[in-house]
Design an enzyme around this catalytic site. Structure first.
Site, short mmCIF file in Angstrom:
data_model
loop_
_atom_site.label_atom_id
_atom_site.label_comp_id
_atom_site.label_asym_id
_atom_site.label_seq_id
_atom_site.Cartn_x
_atom_site.Cartn_y
_atom_site.Cartn_z
N CYS A 2 23.85 -27.09 18.09
CA CYS A 2 23.86 -27.09 16.63
C CYS A 2 22.40 -27.00 16.21
CB CYS A 2 24.40 -28.41 16.08
SG CYS A 2 26.09 -28.75 16.57
N ARG A 27 22.19 -21.08 15.95
CA ARG A 27 22.55 -22.17 16.86
C ARG A 27 23.96 -22.70 16.63
NH1 ARG A 27 18.29 -24.40 19.39
NH2 ARG A 27 19.40 -26.35 19.65
N TRP A 74 27.95 -26.13 15.53
CA TRP A 74 28.71 -25.42 16.56
C TRP A 74 29.58 -26.51 17.16
CZ3 TRP A 74 29.66 -20.61 18.02
CH2 TRP A 74 30.12 -20.35 19.29
N ASN A 100 22.48 -33.00 17.01
CA ASN A 100 22.74 -31.86 17.90
C ASN A 100 22.84 -32.43 19.30
OD1 ASN A 100 22.64 -29.47 19.42
ND2 ASN A 100 20.40 -29.42 19.35
N GLY A 101 23.97 -32.14 19.98
CA GLY A 101 24.13 -32.65 21.34
C GLY A 101 25.52 -33.22 21.50
N GLU A 498 31.23 -7.51 37.54
CA GLU A 498 30.49 -7.98 36.36
C GLU A 498 29.10 -7.33 36.30
OE1 GLU A 498 30.99 -9.22 33.69
OE2 GLU A 498 29.20 -10.22 32.98
N LYS A 502 27.67 -5.13 33.13
CA LYS A 502 26.43 -5.46 32.41
C LYS A 502 25.55 -4.23 32.30
CE LYS A 502 27.12 -8.35 30.72
NZ LYS A 502 28.33 -9.05 30.84
N GLU A 505 26.99 -1.47 29.96
CA GLU A 505 27.02 -1.88 28.55
C GLU A 505 25.69 -1.69 27.84
OE1 GLU A 505 29.62 -5.65 27.44
OE2 GLU A 505 28.31 -6.02 29.12
N HIS A 521 37.15 5.14 51.37
CA HIS A 521 38.44 5.67 50.93
C HIS A 521 38.27 6.57 49.71
CE1 HIS A 521 40.59 3.25 53.83
NE2 HIS A 521 39.81 2.23 53.47
N LYS A 620 30.60 -7.93 19.40
CA LYS A 620 30.63 -9.19 20.15
C LYS A 620 32.05 -9.71 20.31
CE LYS A 620 28.81 -12.71 22.25
NZ LYS A 620 28.52 -12.42 23.67
C1 F6R Z 1 30.82 -8.09 28.20
C2 F6R Z 1 31.48 -8.55 27.01
C3 F6R Z 1 32.91 -8.17 26.80
C4 F6R Z 1 33.69 -9.46 26.57
C5 F6R Z 1 35.16 -9.14 26.23
C6 F6R Z 1 35.99 -10.41 26.08
O1 F6R Z 1 29.48 -8.43 28.22
O2 F6R Z 1 30.89 -9.23 26.24
O3 F6R Z 1 33.43 -7.47 27.88
O4 F6R Z 1 33.61 -10.22 27.73
O5 F6R Z 1 35.22 -8.41 25.04
O6 F6R Z 1 35.47 -11.23 25.09
P1 F6R Z 1 35.88 -12.74 24.99
O7 F6R Z 1 35.37 -13.43 26.19
O8 F6R Z 1 35.27 -13.21 23.72
O9 F6R Z 1 37.39 -12.77 24.96
#
Ligand code: F6R
Length: 625
Positions: A2, A27, A74, A100-101, A498, A502, A505, A521, A620
C-alpha cells in the site's frame, strides 16, 4: 503493498495528501483515504475505488487543516470497501492510523482487544493498531501524560509482521508519529513543513532532504523539526540524505522500468509470500538451518479430503498457466496426486469431465481474466470446490472461489508478469509440500530440508539478481537473433515455456519452448546459425540427456546458453555461455531458474528500443474473451 503519506506544516493538507497519493497510487489502487486534524477533531474521508473516487468526494466539501495522513490501498485483510479503507481510528475516533504491511498476529491481538470490549468496524489487520494505541495511551504508566510516543512504543512491542505506520491524534495537533519495520518509509524535511511517504516521488514536490527510516526507527514530525528515536525511545542523531533522482525514475524506485523493478522485487516478494505461512515450530540456534518448520495456511484448512483427493485440475492463462505446469510436476512429485493442467480458454469449451472429489485450482494474477473466470464458473456449476491462487484481494476470482491463497506480490504494473509468477510458484510449492506431508509421501526429514530450502530462496534470488550484468552483456550480443528457442525437461520445460513467452511478449523476437526430448521430432529442422538455444538444465538425473540436446543444436550452427547450478562444470565445454544460479533442490529450481530468462527478455527488449512495460498489442488484464 500500500502507499502511506503524512504531512504537517503550513499548507492546507488535503491537496498535499492527494498529490502525494497520486504518486503512490502504483502501490495500490483499490481504495484511498485521508484523516485531517481540524481544530482538535479528526475528519476521516475514505472511498473504495481509484483515488479519483476519493478526489471527487472531497471536491464537494472544504476540509481545513495543516496536519493529516493518507493511504492508498492494496487490500490484504478484508476486501476493498469504504469500511476497510484506511485510515482506521480507535473507539474514541481521536486516534487515526494508516498502515502498509501485514500484522501477522492481528487475530490474536483482535481477540485480546475484544476481551476488553473493543468493538471492531473493519476486517483489516490495521484496525488493531489504532485500538492498541488508544489502549496504551489510556493505561500506560503515566496515563495520557505518558504521551502518544509512549503508547506507540508499547504497541510496537506487540506487533509481529511488517509495517510502515503513521499516526495522528486529536490531543496532539503539533505532531505526527511514523514508524517502520520491513516496509519502506521516508521522512521528507521541508521548510516549516515535514512529511512522510512510502516512496520518494511523493516527497519531491516539497523537498529532496530525507531520512530513509531504518527498521524499527520511530520519527516524530513537528512543523519545524523531526526527531528520530529507537524503539526503546532513545534519541537518534543522524544527517539526512539528499535525493537527486528525477521524478520519473524515482517513481520506479530508481529503476529504468517497472518490469526491472518488479524483477528485483522478487526476493522480497518470496519472503512476503512465505512469511505468513512458514511457521517456525522449534529453533535450536539463530540459523535458518537449525529451525524446525511447518506450513500453516491461516486462510485455508486442508481437511482430510485434500489428502485423499483423486486428482487436481488446474486451469489458467498465459504466465499463470506456466505456473500451473510447474504445479503439475510439483504436485505429482511431492504428493503423488495426478494433475491435469488446462488452458482456461480451452477448458471451457471441451466438455471437461470432473469428479466432485477433485481439487480444482485456478491461478490468476489479476483475478479478472475472462477465460479463467469462465473455467472456474463451469467447474463450480459441476460441483467442484475451487481453490484460487491470485494476487488481487477482492478480485472476482477471490470472491467466487471457495478458498483463496493470495500471492502477496504487491501490485504488478508492468504488463509482462514476473513477481506474480514466482509468488504463484511459491504458493504451489507450499501446497504441494503440505499435501505430500499429509499423505505421508514426504518424510519428516525431507520436509524440513525442503522448507529450509524455501526459506533460503529469497536470499538466493538476490544473488541471481546480483549477476544481472552478465545477462545484460549476453543480451547485448544476442538481441538481434531471429529465433530463440528455450528447452528443458520436466520442471525446466515449464520454465522454458515461461521464458519463451517473456521474450516474445516484450522483445517481439520469435521464441518458442520445447521439451528437449521433442527436439528431434520436428523442431530441430528450424535450427540454424541464426538461432539461439537456451537450455535450462537443473534436473541432475537428466543432465546427460540435455547435454546431448545441446550438442545437437550447436552442431547445426546455433549459439547456446545454459542456465544451470553453481558448481556444475559439465556444460562449459559444450555451450557458448553458462549462467549459474545458487544451488537449491532440483525440484524447486523454477523459483530461481526463471530469473535469468526474465532479465534476458528485459534487456533484449531495451536493446531493441521497445518499452518493456507496455508491449505492443498487450493489456495487463484480459477481461474479454
Ligand atoms: C504474461 C502475462 C499474461 C498473463 C495472462 C493471465 O506476462 O502477463 O500471459 O499471465 O493474461 O493473466 P492473469 O494471471 O491476470 O489471469
Amino acid at each position: 503493498m500500500c502507499g502511506i503519506t503524512g504531512y504537517i506544516g503550513q499548507q492546507q493538507v488535503v491537496p498535499v495528501l492527494l498529490g502525494a497519493l497520486q504518486k503512490l497510487e502504483y502501490r495500490g489502487y483499490d481504495s484511498a483515504g485521508i484523516a485531517v486534524l481540524n481544530n482538535g477533531e479528526l475528519l476521516v474521508r475514505k472511498a473504495k475505488g481509484r483515488l479519483t473516487v476519493l478526489e471527487e468526494r472531497l471536491a464537494h466539501e472544504t476540509i481545513a487543516g495543516t496536519l493529516g495522513i493518507g493511504h492508498t490501498r492494496w487490500a490484504t485483510h478484508g476486501e476493498p470497501s469504504d469500511i476497510n479503507s484506511h485510515p482506521h481510528t480507535d473507539v474514541s475516533g481521536r486516534i487515526a492510523v494508516v498502515h502498509n504491511g501485514i500484522i501477522e498476529n492481528y487475530a490474536r491481538l483482535k481477540e485480546w482487544l475484544q476481551a476488553r470490549d473493543v468493538v471492531f468496524r473493519s476486517d483489516t489487520d490495521t484496525e488493531v493498531i489504532a485500538h492498541l494505541i488508544n489502549y496504551y495511551y489510556q493505561t500506560s504508566p503515566g496515563g495520557a501524560s505518558g504521551g502518544l510516543l509512549a503508547a506507540v512504543l508499547e504497541v510496537l512491542k506487540r506487533l509481529e509482521g511488517s509495517y510502515a505506520i503513521a499516526v495522528v491524534a486529536g490531543d496532539f495537533p503539533d505532531r505526527l508519529i511514523a514508524v517502520r519495520k520491513d516496509s519502506p518509509l521516508i521522512v521528507g524535511l521541508g521548510k516549516g513543513e515535514n512529511l512522510i511517504a512510502s516512496d520518494v516521488p511523493a516527497l519531491l514536490a516539497h523537498t529532496r532532504e530525507v531520512y530513509f527510516l531504518e527498521d524499527r526507527e520511530v520519527a516524530i514530525l513537528y512543523r519545524d523539526h523531526v526527531d528520530l528515536f529507537t524503539e526503546q525511545g532513545e534519541k537518534i542523531l543522524r544527517a539526512p540524505s539528499h535525493v537527486d533522482w528525477d521524478v520519473e525514475s524515482a517513481e520506479k524506485g530508481g529503476f529504468a522500468h517497472f518490469m526491472l523493478k518488479e524483477i528485483h522485487e522478487q526476493a522480497k516478494a518470496f519472503a512476503d509470500t512465505l512469511r505468513p505461512r512458514l511457521k517456525t515450530i522449534a529453533q535450536s540456534s539463530g540459523s535458518t538451518a537449525d529451525a524446525e518448520y511447518d506450513i500453516n495456511f491461516d486462510e485455508i484448512t486442508l481437511d482430510a479430503s485434500w489428502a485423499t483427493a483423486p486428482r487436481i485440475v488446474i486451469t489458467a492463462c498465459g504466465t499463470a498457466w506456466h505456473a500451473a505446469m510447474v504445479g503439475k510436476y510439483a504436485f505429482e512429485h511431492f504428493a503423488r496426486i495426478p494433475v491435469e493442467v488446462d488452458i482456461a480458454s480451452e477448458y471451457r469449451y471441451r466438455g471437461p469431465v470432473f469428479n466432485r472429489d477433485d481439487i480444482f485450482m485456478v491461478i490468476s494474477q489479476s483475478g479478472e481474466t475472462a477465460d479463467t473466470l469462465a473455467a472456474m464458473r463451469l467447474a463450480k456449476k459441476g460441483g467442484a470446490r475451487i481453490l484460487a491462487i491470485t494476487n488481487v484481494v477482492g478480485s472476482t476470482l477471490s470472491r467466487e472461489a471457495d478458498l483463496v491463497l493470495y500471492t502477496w506480490a504487491g501490485p504488478e504494473i508492468a504488463v509482462a508478469s514476473t513477481k506474480a509468477f514466482t509468488t504463484q510458484l511459491m504458493c504451489i510449492y507450499l501446497l504441494a509440500l503440505k499435501l505430500g506431508r499429509l499423505r505421508s509421501l514426504v518424510s519428516g526429514t525431507d520436509y524440513q530440508r525442503y522448507l529450509v530450502a524455501l526459506a533460503r530462496v529469497s536470499a538466493q534470488a538476490e544473488m541471481v539478481l546480483g549477476k544481472k550484468d552478465m545477462i545484460q552483456r549476453f543480451a547485448s550480443r544476442q538481441f538481434n537473433k531471429h529465433k530463440v528457442f528455450f528447452m528443458g525437461r520436466l520442471f525446466d520445460y515449464a520454465v522454458s515455456l515461461e521464458s519463451a513467452l517473456k521474450l516474445k511478449e516484450i522483445s517481439y523476437t520469435h521464441s518458442e519452448a520445447f521439451a528437449a526430448g521433442e527436439l528431434k521430432h520436428g523442431p530441430i529442422a528450424l535450427v540454424d546459425e541464426n538461432t539461439l538455444v537456451v537450455a535450462i538444465a537443473t534436473q541432475h538425473e537428466l543432465f546427460d540427456k540435455i547435454a546431448s540436446n545441446i550438442r545437437e543444436v550447436t552442431s547445426r550452427g546455433a549459439s547456446s546458453l545454459v542456465i544451470t547450478w553453481e558448481g556444475e562444470k559439465g556444460f562449459s565445454p559444450i555451450a557458448d555461455e553458462v549462467f549459474t544460479i545458487p544451488k537449491t533442490e532440483d525440484s524447486l529450481s523454477p523459483l530461481l531458474s526463471i530469473i535469468p530468462s526474465q532479465l534476458f527478455a528485459y534487456y533484449c527488449a531495451v536493446q531493441r528500443g521497445n518499452d518493456p512495460d507496455k508491449p505492443r498489442n498487450l493489456a495487463k488484464s484480459v477481461t474479454v474473451e
